[in-house]
Design an enzyme around this catalytic site. Structure first.
Site, PDB file in Angstrom:
ATOM      1  N   GLY A 159      33.697   1.776 -15.455  1.00 24.46           N
ATOM      2  CA  GLY A 159      32.864   2.317 -16.720  1.00 24.46           C
ATOM      3  C   GLY A 159      31.728   1.257 -17.111  1.00 24.46           C
ATOM      4  N   ARG A 189      44.724 -11.451 -21.289  1.00 17.34           N
ATOM      5  CA  ARG A 189      45.585 -12.070 -22.260  1.00 17.34           C
ATOM      6  C   ARG A 189      46.070 -13.242 -21.830  1.00 17.34           C
ATOM      7  NH1 ARG A 189      48.387  -6.316 -23.056  1.00 17.34           N
ATOM      8  NH2 ARG A 189      48.073  -6.321 -20.660  1.00 17.34           N
ATOM      9  N   TYR A 235      31.707  -0.475 -35.528  1.00 22.82           N
ATOM     10  CA  TYR A 235      32.833  -0.491 -36.487  1.00 22.82           C
ATOM     11  C   TYR A 235      33.253  -1.814 -36.670  1.00 22.82           C
ATOM     12  CZ  TYR A 235      36.339   0.815 -32.815  1.00 22.82           C
ATOM     13  OH  TYR A 235      37.187   0.666 -31.780  1.00 22.82           O
ATOM     14  N   GLY A 251      27.046   2.188 -29.704  1.00 27.22           N
ATOM     15  CA  GLY A 251      27.249   3.305 -30.156  1.00 27.22           C
ATOM     16  C   GLY A 251      28.051   4.194 -29.139  1.00 27.22           C
ATOM     17  N   ARG A 300      40.712   8.327 -22.645  1.00 29.55           N
ATOM     18  CA  ARG A 300      41.837   7.770 -23.461  1.00 29.55           C
ATOM     19  C   ARG A 300      41.503   7.733 -24.869  1.00 29.55           C
ATOM     20  NH1 ARG A 300      44.496   3.483 -20.595  1.00 29.55           N
ATOM     21  NH2 ARG A 300      42.773   3.393 -19.317  1.00 29.55           N
TER      22      ARG A 300
HETATM   23  N1  COA Z   1      49.835   5.419 -29.848  1.00 26.43           N
HETATM   24  C1  COA Z   1      50.781   4.546 -30.501  1.00 26.43           C
HETATM   25  N2  COA Z   1      51.260   3.511 -29.704  1.00 26.43           N
HETATM   26  C2  COA Z   1      50.654   3.230 -28.314  1.00 26.43           C
HETATM   27  C3  COA Z   1      49.990   4.125 -27.867  1.00 26.43           C
HETATM   28  C4  COA Z   1      49.486   5.144 -28.463  1.00 26.43           C
HETATM   29  N3  COA Z   1      48.551   6.061 -28.011  1.00 26.43           N
HETATM   30  N4  COA Z   1      49.819   3.414 -26.509  1.00 26.43           N
HETATM   31  C5  COA Z   1      50.424   2.553 -26.659  1.00 26.43           C
HETATM   32  N5  COA Z   1      50.983   2.250 -27.709  1.00 26.43           N
HETATM   33  C6  COA Z   1      51.831   1.048 -27.925  1.00 26.43           C
HETATM   34  C7  COA Z   1      53.408   1.155 -27.002  1.00 26.43           C
HETATM   35  O1  COA Z   1      54.169   1.893 -27.589  1.00 26.43           O
HETATM   36  C8  COA Z   1      53.589  -0.299 -26.934  1.00 26.43           C
HETATM   37  O2  COA Z   1      54.361  -0.312 -28.236  1.00 26.43           O
HETATM   38  P1  COA Z   1      56.051  -0.676 -28.233  1.00 26.43           P
HETATM   39  O3  COA Z   1      56.374  -1.726 -27.438  1.00 26.43           O
HETATM   40  O4  COA Z   1      56.306  -0.978 -29.755  1.00 26.43           O
HETATM   41  O5  COA Z   1      56.470   0.678 -27.905  1.00 26.43           O
HETATM   42  C9  COA Z   1      52.319  -1.218 -27.217  1.00 26.43           C
HETATM   43  O6  COA Z   1      51.348  -0.217 -27.772  1.00 26.43           O
HETATM   44  C10 COA Z   1      52.019  -1.612 -25.938  1.00 26.43           C
HETATM   45  O7  COA Z   1      51.719  -0.541 -24.964  1.00 26.43           O
HETATM   46  P2  COA Z   1      51.677  -0.941 -23.353  1.00 26.43           P
HETATM   47  O8  COA Z   1      51.542   0.497 -22.841  1.00 26.43           O
HETATM   48  O9  COA Z   1      52.923  -1.735 -23.056  1.00 26.43           O
HETATM   49  O10 COA Z   1      50.446  -1.911 -23.231  1.00 26.43           O
HETATM   50  P3  COA Z   1      49.658  -1.983 -21.831  1.00 26.43           P
HETATM   51  O11 COA Z   1      49.230  -3.444 -22.116  1.00 26.43           O
HETATM   52  O12 COA Z   1      50.120  -1.762 -20.738  1.00 26.43           O
HETATM   53  O13 COA Z   1      48.365  -1.330 -22.406  1.00 26.43           O
HETATM   54  C11 COA Z   1      46.687  -0.305 -23.796  1.00 26.43           C
HETATM   55  C12 COA Z   1      47.383  -1.409 -23.001  1.00 26.43           C
HETATM   56  C13 COA Z   1      47.738   0.472 -24.648  1.00 26.43           C
HETATM   57  C14 COA Z   1      45.495  -0.454 -24.605  1.00 26.43           C
HETATM   58  C15 COA Z   1      46.326   0.666 -22.614  1.00 26.43           C
HETATM   59  O14 COA Z   1      45.663   1.869 -23.256  1.00 26.43           O
HETATM   60  C16 COA Z   1      45.290   0.276 -21.643  1.00 26.43           C
HETATM   61  O15 COA Z   1      45.653  -0.325 -20.877  1.00 26.43           O
HETATM   62  N6  COA Z   1      43.953   0.442 -21.792  1.00 26.43           N
HETATM   63  C17 COA Z   1      42.960  -0.296 -21.096  1.00 26.43           C
HETATM   64  C18 COA Z   1      41.593   0.227 -21.107  1.00 26.43           C
HETATM   65  C19 COA Z   1      41.257   0.551 -22.329  1.00 26.43           C
HETATM   66  O16 COA Z   1      42.090   1.026 -23.196  1.00 26.43           O
HETATM   67  N7  COA Z   1      40.089   0.904 -22.610  1.00 26.43           N
HETATM   68  C20 COA Z   1      39.467   1.420 -23.549  1.00 26.43           C
HETATM   69  C21 COA Z   1      38.181   0.632 -24.054  1.00 26.43           C
HETATM   70  S1  COA Z   1      37.404   1.434 -25.393  1.00 26.43           S
END
Ligand code: COA
Length: 291
Positions: free
Chosen positions: A25, A74, A154, A196, A206
């Site tokens: 990205g 993290r 935001y 933006g 996502r």
């Molecule tokens: N809605 C509600 N809760 C959600 C969710 C959704 N769409 N996606 C994840 N969660 C919750 C999970 O259920 C979990 O909570 P719980 O243990 O109480 O059930 C918690 O968030 C962590 O999720 P997990 O999938 O274990 O975390 P991760 O570290 O593997 O993933 C994210 C992190 C959720 C941010 C994932 O979307 C990701 O890896 N993103 C990386 C890239 C990214 O987001 N880029 C965009 C930047 S704008």
């Protein structure tokens, strides 16, 4: 023109820049441009396979030196390892682009405490972890350097449905302004970019799954009537990380085509009024003046 590279060829020559979330990205787009400008690049993400593929692609495209380091921002130990690996490979480091982020849309009342923490941990604590590790190194080594953070508009307006992200980015904004002052004396500049809409596949699939991206057509929210081009963001990032911006410190630079202001101005909705209606409205407002 707006999608052309802006800085001169050797603008980042001799610099080593670390880009977190640099495998895909916008991080990848910014990193590629840094390489084209002569920088050595270190990219990180959680997925080593994706990262290594990107690093190979980038090196082939630009002829530059790219190091891929697996790092979950993290985790402090992994961040320390990132610093060590960077110094081992390139001897010094000059810039840190805190770009790694996590986000998803959700009504806040549907979120678990862990969901909220996960976003805060990646975005705010991840940025803090990297900034602290690299900052301490720079202060000890008496080396001037630049931190560039990616926030969002935001971060200052807040936003419904992405509340953990808004809180975390708001924190990064405060970090940016605070350290700009506190670490200025060490020659460490700290700035941020608030982009933006710059659609990228991963983040937008996502954030706006299914046909939401089409329904919620971002370009309609932007006065300039288009979304951003990655090169525009890369130009700004390269400028802010380069010595050409040496006197810019503590700034949050918005690059959004006027999007957030369009949402903010009380009368901005009048854009919807067709030209021919303005004659009638003018008559009405003029005649109402004396009454
Ligand atoms: N809605 C509600 N809760 C959600 C969710 C959704 N769409 N996606 C994840 N969660 C919750 C999970 O259920 C979990 O909570 P719980 O243990 O109480 O059930 C918690 O968030 C962590 O999720 P997990 O999938 O274990 O975390 P991760 O570290 O593997 O993933 C994210 C992190 C959720 C941010 C994932 O979307 C990701 O890896 N993103 C990386 C890239 C990214 O987001 N880029 C965009 C930047 S704008």
């Amino acid at each position: 023109m707006f999608n052309q590279p802006m800085l001169r060829d050797d603008a980042l020559k001799g610099k080593t820049i670390v880009v977190t979330g640099g495998g895909t990205g916008l991080g990848k787009a910014m990193g590629t441009y840094f390489l084209k400008l002569g920088a050595n690049l270190v990219i990180t993400s959680r997925k080593l396979e994706v990262l290594q593929k990107t690093a190979d692609e980038m090196a082939a495209e630009t002829g530059g030196k790219v190091l891929a380091v697996q790092c979950d921002v993290r985790d402090n130990e992994q961040v320390e390892n990132l610093l060590i690996k960077t110094l081992e490979k390139f001897g010094k480091v000059d810039g840190l682009l805190n770009n790694a982020a996590g986000n998803f849309i959700s009504p806040t009342e549907r979120l678990s405490a862990n969901a909220f923490s996960t976003i805060i941990d990646i975005v705010l604590k991840g940025t803090v972890n990297c900034t602290l590790a690299f900052g301490k190194h720079w202060i000890k080594a008496k080396q001037p350097a630049t931190v560039l953070n990616i926030v969002t508009t935001y971060a200052f307006t807040g936003s419904a449905y992405v509340v953990p992200s808004a809180c975390a980015k708001g924190g990064v904004l405060a970090l940016t302004r605070s350290l700009a002052v506190e670490w200025g004396k060490y020659g460490i500049r700290t700035n941020a970019i608030a982009p933006g809409p710059f659609p990228t596949k991963g983040a937008w699939d996502r954030l706006l799954p299914g046909d939401l991206a089409e329904k919620f057509d971002f370009k309609n929210r932007v006065p300039l009537n288009r979304v951003g081009d990655n090169q525009e963001l890369a130009n700004l990032a390269a400028f802010l990380i380069s010595d050409f911006s040496s006197y810019i410190n503590g700034e949050i630079i918005t690059i959004d085509g006027g999007e957030w202001l369009q949402g903010a101005g009380q009368m901005n909705g009048l854009e919807a009024i067709p030209t021919e209606m303005w004659d009638m409205l003018e008559q009405m407002t003029r005649s109402a003046k004396g009454s």
